[in-house]
Design an enzyme around this catalytic site. Structure first.
Site, PDB file in Angstrom:
ATOM      1  N   HIS A  66       0.841  -1.282   0.041  1.00  0.00           N
ATOM      2  CA  HIS A  66       0.078   0.122   0.169  1.00  0.00           C
ATOM      3  C   HIS A  66       0.839   1.008   0.049  1.00  0.00           C
ATOM      4  CE1 HIS A  66      -3.069  -2.648   2.310  1.00  0.00           C
ATOM      5  NE2 HIS A  66      -3.698  -2.483   1.019  1.00  0.00           N
ATOM      6  N   LYS A  96     -16.723  -7.101   5.468  1.00  0.00           N
ATOM      7  CA  LYS A  96     -15.451  -7.489   5.825  1.00  0.00           C
ATOM      8  C   LYS A  96     -15.581  -7.540   7.334  1.00  0.00           C
ATOM      9  CE  LYS A  96     -12.501  -6.593   1.825  1.00  0.00           C
ATOM     10  NZ  LYS A  96     -11.172  -6.152   1.514  1.00  0.00           N
ATOM     11  N   ARG A 151      -1.575  -5.857  -8.287  1.00  0.00           N
ATOM     12  CA  ARG A 151      -0.627  -6.570  -7.850  1.00  0.00           C
ATOM     13  C   ARG A 151      -0.449  -7.505  -8.949  1.00  0.00           C
ATOM     14  NH1 ARG A 151      -3.234  -8.403  -2.264  1.00  0.00           N
ATOM     15  NH2 ARG A 151      -4.822  -8.656  -3.770  1.00  0.00           N
ATOM     16  N   SER A 189      -2.932  -7.563   2.977  1.00  0.00           N
ATOM     17  CA  SER A 189      -3.323  -7.398   4.281  1.00  0.00           C
ATOM     18  C   SER A 189      -3.609  -8.943   4.974  1.00  0.00           C
ATOM     19  CB  SER A 189      -4.519  -6.668   4.542  1.00  0.00           C
ATOM     20  OG  SER A 189      -3.982  -5.125   4.096  1.00  0.00           O
TER      21      SER A 189
END
Length: 164
Positions: free
Chosen positions: A21, A45, A94, A132
């Protein structure tokens, strides 16, 4: 004629913020007049850190960047963009696997507000595997996360998992 100030928003869960990040934040901060890093309060989440804790960790990790603001939101991103007078969404990619979802989101955001553009930034290859979720899994079992997150985040993870 005065140039319009570029305001970009980098939205995400940041649960917790990783070096991946931060790679995107540092690079995006060089491209825009203001970069608002905004923590999404995503009801789908189950976060480890509260929104306020994530904001504090982001503040600490970006204190050397004067044009970066830390905020949070719980609305549609396009509504939030209007409230910040922002025109640009920054998203990190990514791998190719991220692209399909991100393209769908960018198209939806564009449909909701045609004045908003999404800028995709490829993460540094050294962080292409990093998420994460991976950081939390490693930290949960007392694995080393020193090369994955800033020291403040590492300490916060240890404290969280000590109390769980």
């Amino acid at each position: 004629m005065q140039k319009k100030q570029s305001i970009a928003v980098y939205p995400g869960s940041f649960d917790p913020v990783t070096y991946g990040h931060l790679d995107i934040i540092h690079r995006a901060a060089k491209q825009f007049d203001t970069l608002v890093v905004s923590v999404l309060n995503n009801a789908k989440k189950n976060p480890l850190f509260t929104v306020e804790e994530r904001k504090v960790l982001l503040h600490k990790a970006t204190q050397d960047l004067p044009n970066v603001e830390i905020d949070s939101f719980h609305d549609l991103l396009t509504n939030y963009m209007k409230s910040k007078n922002a025109q640009i969404i920054v998203r990190g990619l990514r791998a190719v696997s991220d692209f399909e979802f991100e393209l769908q989101m960018a198209s939806t955001n564009r449909k909701l507000n045609e004045d908003v553009e999404t800028f995709f930034m490829m993460t540094n290859p050294q962080y292409s595997y990093l998420s994460s979720s991976i950081v939390k899994e490693v930290a949960r079992y007392d694995g080393a996360v020193t090369d994955l997150v800033p020291i403040e985040v590492e300490k916060a993870l240890k404290e969280k998992f000590k109390n769980l």
